[in-house]
Design a protein around this motif. Structure first.
Motif, mmCIF file in Angstrom:
data_model
loop_
_atom_site.group_PDB
_atom_site.id
_atom_site.type_symbol
_atom_site.label_atom_id
_atom_site.label_comp_id
_atom_site.label_asym_id
_atom_site.label_seq_id
_atom_site.Cartn_x
_atom_site.Cartn_y
_atom_site.Cartn_z
ATOM 1 N N GLY A 73 0.803 -1.060 -0.010
ATOM 2 C CA GLY A 73 0.007 -0.012 -0.008
ATOM 3 C C GLY A 73 0.886 1.331 -0.038
ATOM 4 N N LYS A 74 2.073 1.274 -0.396
ATOM 5 C CA LYS A 74 2.898 2.554 -0.352
ATOM 6 C C LYS A 74 2.427 3.264 -1.244
ATOM 7 N N THR A 75 2.174 2.917 -2.510
ATOM 8 C CA THR A 75 2.088 3.860 -3.539
ATOM 9 C C THR A 75 0.537 4.571 -3.496
ATOM 10 N N THR A 76 -0.317 3.774 -3.021
ATOM 11 C CA THR A 76 -1.861 4.114 -2.781
ATOM 12 C C THR A 76 -1.542 5.383 -1.778
ATOM 13 N N LEU A 77 -0.953 4.855 -0.646
ATOM 14 C CA LEU A 77 -0.788 6.220 0.262
ATOM 15 C C LEU A 77 -0.349 7.450 -0.285
ATOM 16 N N MET A 78 0.816 7.222 -0.994
ATOM 17 C CA MET A 78 1.380 8.467 -1.625
ATOM 18 C C MET A 78 0.495 9.134 -2.763
ATOM 19 N N ASN A 79 -0.285 8.338 -3.359
ATOM 20 C CA ASN A 79 -1.400 8.937 -4.356
ATOM 21 C C ASN A 79 -2.215 9.795 -3.494
ATOM 22 N N MET A 80 -2.659 9.276 -2.353
ATOM 23 C CA MET A 80 -3.618 9.948 -1.634
ATOM 24 C C MET A 80 -3.225 11.473 -1.238
ATOM 25 N N LEU A 81 -1.722 11.484 -0.906
ATOM 26 C CA LEU A 81 -1.186 12.738 -0.473
ATOM 27 C C LEU A 81 -1.136 13.647 -1.601
ATOM 28 N N SER A 82 -1.005 13.002 -2.717
ATOM 29 C CA SER A 82 -0.778 13.928 -3.873
ATOM 30 C C SER A 82 -2.010 14.155 -4.748
ATOM 31 N N GLY A 83 -3.370 13.805 -4.165
ATOM 32 C CA GLY A 83 -4.515 14.117 -4.693
ATOM 33 C C GLY A 83 -4.744 13.464 -5.836
ATOM 34 N N ILE A 84 -4.229 12.121 -6.019
ATOM 35 C CA ILE A 84 -5.019 11.565 -7.293
ATOM 36 C C ILE A 84 -5.969 10.448 -6.763
ATOM 37 N N TYR A 85 -5.683 9.857 -5.532
ATOM 38 C CA TYR A 85 -6.956 9.199 -4.974
ATOM 39 C C TYR A 85 -7.394 9.951 -3.712
ATOM 40 N N HIS A 86 -8.672 9.570 -3.386
ATOM 41 C CA HIS A 86 -9.473 10.212 -2.122
ATOM 42 C C HIS A 86 -9.389 8.960 -1.063
ATOM 43 N N PRO A 87 -9.218 9.377 -0.052
ATOM 44 C CA PRO A 87 -9.168 8.344 1.282
ATOM 45 C C PRO A 87 -10.602 8.061 1.466
ATOM 46 N N ASP A 88 -11.022 6.842 1.798
ATOM 47 C CA ASP A 88 -12.330 6.562 2.159
ATOM 48 C C ASP A 88 -12.396 7.156 3.358
ATOM 49 N N GLU A 89 -11.474 6.767 4.476
ATOM 50 C CA GLU A 89 -11.454 7.258 5.787
ATOM 51 C C GLU A 89 -10.230 7.866 6.311
ATOM 52 N N GLY A 90 -10.466 8.743 7.418
ATOM 53 C CA GLY A 90 -8.950 9.145 7.963
ATOM 54 C C GLY A 90 -8.628 10.660 7.591
ATOM 55 N N THR A 91 -7.670 11.379 8.288
ATOM 56 C CA THR A 91 -7.777 12.627 7.947
ATOM 57 C C THR A 91 -6.107 12.752 7.760
ATOM 58 N N ILE A 92 -5.825 13.992 7.001
ATOM 59 C CA ILE A 92 -4.539 14.393 6.569
ATOM 60 C C ILE A 92 -4.383 15.712 7.115
ATOM 61 N N PHE A 93 -3.289 15.941 7.735
ATOM 62 C CA PHE A 93 -3.024 17.347 8.270
ATOM 63 C C PHE A 93 -1.786 17.721 7.568
ATOM 64 N N ILE A 94 -1.608 18.992 6.842
ATOM 65 C CA ILE A 94 -0.627 19.497 6.386
ATOM 66 C C ILE A 94 -0.461 20.726 7.187
ATOM 67 N N ASN A 95 0.957 20.806 7.540
ATOM 68 C CA ASN A 95 1.449 21.831 8.365
ATOM 69 C C ASN A 95 0.593 22.051 9.655
ATOM 70 N N GLY A 96 -0.046 20.967 10.152
ATOM 71 C CA GLY A 96 -0.755 20.961 11.352
ATOM 72 C C GLY A 96 -2.187 21.364 11.198
ATOM 73 N N LYS A 97 -2.549 21.566 9.626
ATOM 74 C CA LYS A 97 -4.041 21.943 9.436
ATOM 75 C C LYS A 97 -4.767 20.721 8.709
ATOM 76 N N GLU A 98 -5.831 20.288 9.106
ATOM 77 C CA GLU A 98 -6.406 19.351 8.710
ATOM 78 C C GLU A 98 -6.805 19.796 7.182
ATOM 79 N N THR A 99 -6.850 18.964 6.183
ATOM 80 C CA THR A 99 -6.701 19.347 4.548
ATOM 81 C C THR A 99 -7.488 18.427 3.867
ATOM 82 N N VAL A 100 -8.291 18.542 3.004
ATOM 83 C CA VAL A 100 -8.744 17.674 1.999
ATOM 84 C C VAL A 100 -7.999 17.882 0.755
ATOM 85 N N ILE A 101 -7.332 16.822 0.172
ATOM 86 C CA ILE A 101 -6.711 17.159 -0.968
ATOM 87 C C ILE A 101 -7.507 16.475 -2.175
ATOM 88 N N ASN A 102 -8.008 17.314 -3.337
ATOM 89 C CA ASN A 102 -8.931 16.844 -4.088
ATOM 90 C C ASN A 102 -8.366 16.427 -5.541
#
Lengths: 358, 510
Positions: free
Chosen positions: B45-74
């Motif tokens: 699941g390495k590549t899948t995880l990174m693709n979510m950080l770069s906005g290619i996929y959207h997570p089904d659950e969970g949150t991403i914080f960038i610089n401490g701020k909750e973010t949705v990467i579309n």
């Protein structure tokens, strides 16, 4: 940056039962949508649907008519199935049907005095050769020069169609009928004999149905077709002669379509009419796809389409509703069934709702 | 920015594709000025995880914080705006454009000044030690130059969080060192870097911390300095694994395959192989090393009869096989298994089950028009048992199997046909450690049975341990054939970058 309102998510693989239920739901939705369409035209959908069914089965004659429609549709669907299994997009069944009809009509018109036991088999072989060659041409150019088979087969349809018009207006014109250009009616000797009131084309259709099923499933050549269809690189790698397989398969695909043309001309029409294919080659594509390229399902679907067509002609005479409405209904059904393939693999997730998992 | 805040913090990220859960409540944190290695077997699941950080996929659950701020990467555009830059395994560059055009492509400014742009590129170059020639066309660049350009592209857009997906797979050891130097500079400038790799030595060398994924779950995060390679392997696989390949010894050898002055052109007219000569004996493993695209694929295809030859000869048991059809070559007992990037492309039919795939090369052998599936089914069942292939059944389409199992099916079939020459390219591509060692054992077993094995590989450490001799290809030319026991990784690295055998020896003495 907000979450998108709707997004698509891949589903877990559905069980065959769920898939069947989804397809059934699509069919019901299609009938509902078709009903609304009929309602808009000012008719009662239930009456129309009822007439389609009862019209197809109201008498022995009606059932025979349904079978007659089904013969060429089923044979043509089997023809394109062979090519589609190889992912060769043969949309030229129409032309191949016509060429089969033209080749066999030559013997029907000019060798009518031959004994029937010789003449009929010769006509079948002529149909096979005519359709087969018409299928071979695009395959040859595809293998040799990499031409696009979709365009190529489509264009050949028109050549075949106008060839009939040329023969009708010129060399094959019936001299007994000076006013109106047509090709002579075949003599009784050159018409397909009847069994159970329908010309023996239906026996051809059933034999071909069994043949295509066994061929695809249990023979080496059928296996080769599926490998080539999946990946030509893999086929070459495993030592298959890909070009030979493409040529052979397209010849067979065309040849089977040619038999459909022969049966239509010598069986139903008893002459070579310009409407000998009459769009069957195109409907066959729809039937083959809806049947998932599975001969068994294709049999059922072509039966349903034939009922729809026969039923709509009854609707036309009873209600004065054009048979073109049947085409619209076919289109609606196709739209829903193909649309449901998407939902078999994906689903929508709406924002805010729990989007977890699939 | 306070030191406590993480550049990226993922909490409980879950993503599934159909019934496959690719990420299952994954947690991951990266600080600024830190290099985090993401380690895991294939399919973890390495590549899948990174693709979510770069906005290619959207997570089904969970949150991403960038610089401490909750973010949705579309979308990748969102990721850009957040300063996240991703370097993919496959470069996304326009070949016919030069470096500068590629850098501004997809950027937001409508107008730009070429001179300013140049200066900006040059200043970034200087700051991080990136060597980019702004006017050079991409098609003139080497793989490593292209990668540098990709990095430049994301830096130009102001990325300070960099994600690299297996960046070293296509590089020579020397080029890898250069890349690592760049990454260290970026770390010093305060960037946060995530590097995906499954080469343990690289993890040890470059990273500060390691997060290990196993079967879609984040099993542990360790500080690199406090860990060892074997400890990391254990975490990754889930149990202790021994990491050595034994070199089988075969005494009786005879020359089986000889290649003379082989030259091959690709369809576009470029030279794929230039005057390649080598030979291989029975009971020998010949390793072939080289940067991806150095002619390995074409060499395989020539030996399998799939590729027309400009000039040269291939003698099998004194008989020239050039001009023979693939079917004739198969019947001679020369078997080729090439595992392409997508694993399935050649050699297996994705939609068919194992039984039908077993038939691929031998369905012709039976008599009559009908196909006999019984022996194939038996063979499939044998392979499942012998190689421990995970599949619901012999009729399950092979595309539904995981990468490792697909490769076992492919290699198993080739070996089962008892070949005299076994050509295998990238048989462990993307495989986890355990499966890789199974494959190495299989190859050694073949060698002991007096098969001539040609092994085209990516991992130099493996080549050195497994092969008897190593041939190095560079731009379609042989830069040397060396004895695996008496050579070093550095020497091979030099030869991979085009230095001939003699010069490279001089190079290492320096």
């Amino acid at each position: 940056m907000r979450e998108p309102f709707i997004r698509t998510v891949k589903r877990a693989e559905l069980s065959p039962k769920q898939t069947a239920a989804l397809r059934l739901a699509a069919l019901l939705l299609a009938l509902t949508a078709g009903g609304i369409f009929i309602l808009c035209l000012g008719y009662n959908p239930f009456a129309i649907y009822g007439t389609i069914l009862s019209g197809s089965f109201r008498s022995g004659l009606a059932i025979q008519a349904v079978v007659k429609i089904m013969i060429s549709l089923l044979i043509a669907s089997l023809a394109v199935t062979l090519a589609f299994k190889m992912q060769f997009w043969n949309i030229g069944a129409e032309g191949q049907i016509i060429m089969g009809a033209i080749f066999s009509s030559f013997f029907a018109l000019f060798c009518a005095n031959w004994p029937r036991v010789v003449l009929i088999p010769v006509m079948v072989v002529a149909g096979v050769v005519g359709g087969g060659l018409w299928g071979l041409i695009p395959a040859f150019f595809k293998c040799r020069y990499g031409t696009n088979e979709t365009l190529f087969t489509l264009m050949l349809n028109y050549i075949a169609l106008y060839l009939i018009a040329f023969l009708r207006d010129g060399p094959w014109r019936d001299p007994a009928n000076p006013g109106f250009a047509k090709i002579a009616t075949f003599e009784k000797n050159a018409q397909l004999p009847k069994v159970f009131g329908v010309h023996i084309g239906w026996i051809f259709a059933l034999v071909l149905l069994a043949f295509v099923w066994v061929y695809l499933k249990y023979t080496k050549q059928g296996y080769e077709i599926s490998v080539v269809g999946e990946s030509q690189a893999t086929a070459r790698y495993s030592g298959m002669n890909v070009k030979k397989i493409i040529l052979r398969t397209m010849f067979m695909s065309g040849a089977i379509a040619g038999i459909a043309g022969m049966a239509q001309a010598a069986g139903s029409d008893a002459t070579l009419a310009s409407g000998v294919a009459g769009g069957v080659g195109f409907t066959a594509i729809i039937v083959a796809w809806l049947g998932n390229l599975n001969p068994g399902s294709i049999f059922i679907i072509s039966a349903l389409f034939s009922i729809l067509e026969k039923g709509s002609s009854v609707v036309q005479s009873n209600f004065g509703l054009s048979t073109d409405c049947a085409d619209v209904l076919q289109g609606i059904i196709l739209f829903f069934i193909l649309g449901c393939e998407f939902f078999i693999r994906y689903k929508f997730v709406i924002r805010g709702k729990d989007g977890a998992g699939a | 920015m306070s030191e406590e805040r993480y550049a990226i913090e993922c909490k409980g990220i879950t993503k599934s594709f159909g019934s496959v859960v690719a990420n299952d409540h994954v947690d991951l944190k990266v600080k600024r000025g830190e290099i985090l290695a993401l380690l895991g077997e294939n399919g973890s699941g390495k590549t899948t995880l990174m693709n979510m950080l770069s906005g290619i996929y959207h997570p089904d659950e969970g949150t991403i914080f960038i610089n401490g701020k909750e973010t949705v990467i579309n979308s990748p555009t969102d990721a850009d705006a957040l300063g996240i830059g991703m370097i993919h395994q496959h470069f996304k560059l326009v070949e016919v454009h030069n470096a500068m055009d590629n850098i501004i492509l997809g950027g937001k400014e409508k107008y730009f000044n070429r001179k300013e742009l140049r200066n900006k590129i040059l200043s970034i170059s200087e700051k991080f030690g990136l060597e980019v020639e702004p006017e050079k066309k991409v098609y003139d660049m080497s793989v490593s130059e292209k990668q540098t350009l990709e990095i430049m592209k994301v830096l130009y857009r102001g990325a300070d969080i960099l994600i690299l997906d297996e960046p070293t797979a296509v590089l020579t050891p020397q080029e890898t060192q250069r890349l690592f130097a760049i990454l260290r500079k970026m770390r010093a400038e305060g960037s946060a870097i995530i590097i995906i790799t499954h080469k343990l030595n690289e993890v040890m060398e470059i990273s500060d911390r390691v997060t290990i994924l196993r079967k879609g779950k984040s099993v542990n995060t360790v500080v690199t300095r406090e860990s060892t390679e074997s400890r990391l392997t254990e975490l990754m696989v889930g149990r202790p694994v021994s990491l050595s390949i034994e070199r089988a010894v075969v005494k009786e050898k005879k020359k089986l395959l000889e290649v003379y002055h082989l030259s091959v052109k690709r369809q576009d007219g470029s030279i794929a192989l230039n005057d390649v000569s080598f030979d291989i004996c029975s009971g020998e493993i010949l390793g072939i090393a080289g940067v991806a695209g150095s002619g390995q694929k074409e060499l395989c295809e020539v030996l399998a009869g799939l590729q027309p030859v400009e000039k040269g000869a291939v003698l099998y048991d004194k008989e020239n096989i050039i001009g023979k059809t693939p079917a004739e070559i198969i019947s001679l007992g020369i078997s080729m298994s090439f595992v392409p990037e997508d694993r399935l492309g050649m050699g297996l039919v994705a939609s068919m089950g194992m039984t039908d795939n077993m038939l691929l090369k031998c369905y012709r052998d039976s008599k009559g028009p009908f196909i006999d599936r019984k022996p194939a089914k038996k063979l499939a069942e044998e392979l499942i048992k012998k190689l421990d292939i995970q599949t619901p059944g012999t009729e399950t389409p092979v595309r539904l199997l995981s990468g490792g199992n697909v490769q076992k099916v492919l290699l198993g079939r080739e070996i089962q046909s008892v070949p005299n020459v076994l050509i295998t390219a990238y048989p462990v591509r993307g495989l986890d450690i355990h499966s890789s060692y199974t494959i190495y054992d299989l190859l050694n077993e073949q060698k002991k049975k007096n098969t001539a094995v040609i092994f085209i590989g990516e991992d130099l450490d493996v080549l050195l341990q497994l092969a008897d001799r190593i041939m190095v290809l560079c731009h379609g030319e042989v830069t040397g054939i060396v004895n695996a026991e008496s050579t070093s990784k550095e020497t091979i690295g030099w030869m991979m970058s085009g230095k001939k055998e003699v010069e490279s020896v001089a190079g290492t003495i320096h």
